[in-house]
Enzyme design. Structure first.
Site, PDB file in Angstrom:
ATOM      1  CB  SER A 142      -0.861   0.014   1.253  1.00 47.74           C
ATOM      2  OG  SER A 142      -1.450   1.289   1.407  1.00 47.74           O
ATOM      3  CE1 TYR A 199      -3.516  -2.699   4.935  1.00 51.02           C
ATOM      4  CE2 TYR A 199      -2.904  -0.407   4.564  1.00 51.02           C
ATOM      5  CZ  TYR A 199      -3.311  -1.638   4.076  1.00 51.02           C
ATOM      6  OH  TYR A 199      -3.488  -1.807   2.721  1.00 51.02           O
TER       7      TYR A 199
HETATM    8  P1  NAP Z   1     -10.122  -8.369   0.974  1.00 51.00           P
HETATM    9  O1  NAP Z   1     -11.150  -8.348  -0.103  1.00 51.00           O
HETATM   10  O2  NAP Z   1     -10.538  -8.112   2.376  1.00 51.00           O
HETATM   11  O3  NAP Z   1      -9.349  -9.753   0.870  1.00 51.00           O
HETATM   12  C1  NAP Z   1      -8.370 -10.117   1.789  1.00 51.00           C
HETATM   13  C2  NAP Z   1      -8.107 -11.595   1.655  1.00 51.00           C
HETATM   14  O4  NAP Z   1      -7.091 -11.980   2.574  1.00 51.00           O
HETATM   15  C3  NAP Z   1      -9.332 -12.477   1.968  1.00 51.00           C
HETATM   16  O5  NAP Z   1      -9.390 -13.520   1.045  1.00 51.00           O
HETATM   17  C4  NAP Z   1      -9.007 -13.012   3.363  1.00 51.00           C
HETATM   18  O6  NAP Z   1      -9.620 -14.258   3.651  1.00 51.00           O
HETATM   19  C5  NAP Z   1      -7.511 -13.183   3.206  1.00 51.00           C
HETATM   20  N1  NAP Z   1      -6.814 -13.445   4.471  1.00 51.00           N
HETATM   21  C6  NAP Z   1      -6.899 -12.788   5.657  1.00 51.00           C
HETATM   22  N2  NAP Z   1      -6.121 -13.368   6.573  1.00 51.00           N
HETATM   23  C7  NAP Z   1      -5.523 -14.426   5.972  1.00 51.00           C
HETATM   24  C8  NAP Z   1      -4.616 -15.421   6.396  1.00 51.00           C
HETATM   25  N3  NAP Z   1      -4.178 -15.461   7.660  1.00 51.00           N
HETATM   26  N4  NAP Z   1      -4.203 -16.354   5.502  1.00 51.00           N
HETATM   27  C9  NAP Z   1      -4.644 -16.333   4.231  1.00 51.00           C
HETATM   28  N5  NAP Z   1      -5.523 -15.426   3.767  1.00 51.00           N
HETATM   29  C10 NAP Z   1      -5.960 -14.480   4.626  1.00 51.00           C
HETATM   30  O7  NAP Z   1      -8.981  -7.275   0.703  1.00 51.00           O
HETATM   31  P2  NAP Z   1      -8.303  -6.751  -0.648  1.00 51.00           P
HETATM   32  O8  NAP Z   1      -8.645  -5.329  -0.771  1.00 51.00           O
HETATM   33  O9  NAP Z   1      -8.547  -7.676  -1.774  1.00 51.00           O
HETATM   34  O10 NAP Z   1      -6.773  -6.825  -0.221  1.00 51.00           O
HETATM   35  C11 NAP Z   1      -5.801  -7.529  -0.982  1.00 51.00           C
HETATM   36  C12 NAP Z   1      -4.446  -6.878  -0.738  1.00 51.00           C
HETATM   37  O11 NAP Z   1      -4.467  -5.540  -1.276  1.00 51.00           O
HETATM   38  C13 NAP Z   1      -4.098  -6.731   0.749  1.00 51.00           C
HETATM   39  O12 NAP Z   1      -2.718  -6.988   0.930  1.00 51.00           O
HETATM   40  C14 NAP Z   1      -4.375  -5.248   1.014  1.00 51.00           C
HETATM   41  O13 NAP Z   1      -3.627  -4.720   2.082  1.00 51.00           O
HETATM   42  C15 NAP Z   1      -3.955  -4.656  -0.307  1.00 51.00           C
HETATM   43  N6  NAP Z   1      -4.495  -3.321  -0.550  1.00 51.00           N
HETATM   44  C16 NAP Z   1      -5.816  -3.148  -0.794  1.00 51.00           C
HETATM   45  C17 NAP Z   1      -6.295  -1.864  -1.046  1.00 51.00           C
HETATM   46  C18 NAP Z   1      -7.737  -1.611  -1.341  1.00 51.00           C
HETATM   47  O14 NAP Z   1      -8.094  -0.444  -1.597  1.00 51.00           O
HETATM   48  N7  NAP Z   1      -8.598  -2.621  -1.321  1.00 51.00           N
HETATM   49  C19 NAP Z   1      -5.418  -0.764  -1.050  1.00 51.00           C
HETATM   50  C20 NAP Z   1      -4.061  -0.993  -0.786  1.00 51.00           C
HETATM   51  C21 NAP Z   1      -3.616  -2.277  -0.549  1.00 51.00           C
HETATM   52  P3  NAP Z   1     -11.029 -14.364   4.464  1.00 51.00           P
HETATM   53  O15 NAP Z   1     -12.106 -14.198   3.442  1.00 51.00           O
HETATM   54  O16 NAP Z   1     -10.951 -15.723   5.044  1.00 51.00           O
HETATM   55  O17 NAP Z   1     -11.034 -13.266   5.488  1.00 51.00           O
END
Ligand code: NAP
Length: 274
Positions: A142, A199
């Site tokens: 991020s 975070y």
């Molecule tokens: P998301 O939709 O909440 O998905 C997160 C995923 O991580 C879910 O599948 C969750 O599984 C899984 N997870 C959580 N703990 C875990 C563990 N211990 N082992 C394996 N899987 C685990 O979030 P996202 O937005 O797609 O995020 C993906 C990446 O992008 C993350 O690294 C996030 O920090 C980064 N990011 C996102 C944004 C944004 O705007 N969305 C911005 C910057 C960075 P469950 O369904 O079981 O909870």
């Protein structure tokens, strides 16, 4: 055992959000992808959604809780016996609530998943990546993890900035110090990022680890990328980009040709301008 010309990928946290879209896009590019999720039921449900897109022959499921070294070892065993090597590893998990709730226990769990979990997964799969002729690691990070989030002149910012002397031990030291200050309630006065502290610190650690790994494995392409502000559960669907758009930059980095830059942090717009 897989075929020598075939390419294989693993995506973590892939039952929803950006991770699931990375799987879809890599499979659409003809790569055989292992969709991983910590919860088997949610992972298999995600797999079913890809069947509807006609990609089921290119996607397999394996359970992976990144914070559990046993499940990472079991995944490595699965990949080894099924494919004999790994070409692409995309780290995309996050347990959102843990990073943004400012309690010591949840801050600790956030670091455990976002940083140590990524590290456990990478270390478990490294021997298989070393068998690839074009190994790629993409850490979904991020912009918040950039050093501008740390107070100028703070100790942690200084250590992270000293890129020539960065090491895994130094990153460990920073994270331990952060948790100690967090527990003692002195994290703001010591210049740690205010909110969401854990975070931001976890993503800064991931960016530092990306640099360290790239130096250690010069034949790899290892980069971290901010996907942009994406509509997923993490952002309570408030982002500007769809998950499909958010996955585009990690996928682009996963498909870089040999000899491309390594050890860098990219924003979504950096990658879009390639
Ligand atoms: P998301 O939709 O909440 O998905 C997160 C995923 O991580 C879910 O599948 C969750 O599984 C899984 N997870 C959580 N703990 C875990 C563990 N211990 N082992 C394996 N899987 C685990 O979030 P996202 O937005 O797609 O995020 C993906 C990446 O992008 C993350 O690294 C996030 O920090 C980064 N990011 C996102 C944004 C944004 O705007 N969305 C911005 C910057 C960075 P469950 O369904 O079981 O909870």
């Amino acid at each position: 055992m897989g075929e020598a010309t075939e390419r294989y990928a693993v995506v973590t946290g892939a039952n929803k959000g950006i991770g699931l879209e990375i799987v879809r896009q890599l499979a659409s590019a003809g790569i055989k992808v292992v969709l991983t999720a910590r919860n088997e039921e949610r992972g298999l449900q995600a797999l079913q959604t890809l069947q509807a897109s006609g990609l089921s022959h290119l996607v397999l499921f394996h359970q992976l809780d990144v914070a559990d070294a046993t499940s990472a070892a079991s995944l490595a065993h699965f990949i080894k016996s099924k494919f004999g090597k790994l070409d692409i590893l995309a780290i995309s998990e996050d347990d959102g609530r843990k990073g943004i709730t400012q309690t010591y226990e949840l801050a600790k769990e956030c670091l455990q998943i976002n940083y140590y979990g990524a590290k456990i997964t990478i270390e478990s799969l490294m021997p298989l990546l070393q068998l690839s002729d074009s190994p790629r690691i993409v850490n979904v990070s991020s912009f918040m993890g950039q050093l501008e989030s740390f107070t100028k002149g703070s100790w942690a910012r200084g250590v992270f900035s000293d890129v020539d002397n960065l090491s895994e031990e130094k990153v460990d030291e920073i994270l331990k110090e952060f948790l100690r200050d967090f527990q003692e309630g002195s994290f703001e006065s010591k210049g740690w990022p205010r909110y969401p502290s854990a975070y931001i610190v976890s993503k800064a650690a991931m960016n530092a680890y990306t640099r360290i790994l790239a130096k250690k494995y010069p034949s790899f392409c290892i980069n971290s990328v901010c996907p942009g502000y994406v509509k997923t559960q993490l952002t309570a669907n408030t982002g500007f980009l769809t998950a499909e758009e958010g996955a585009a930059s990690p996928v682009r980095l996963a498909l870089l040709p040999n000899g491309s830059p390594s050890g860098l942090f990219y924003s979504q717009s950096d990658v879009a301008s390639f």
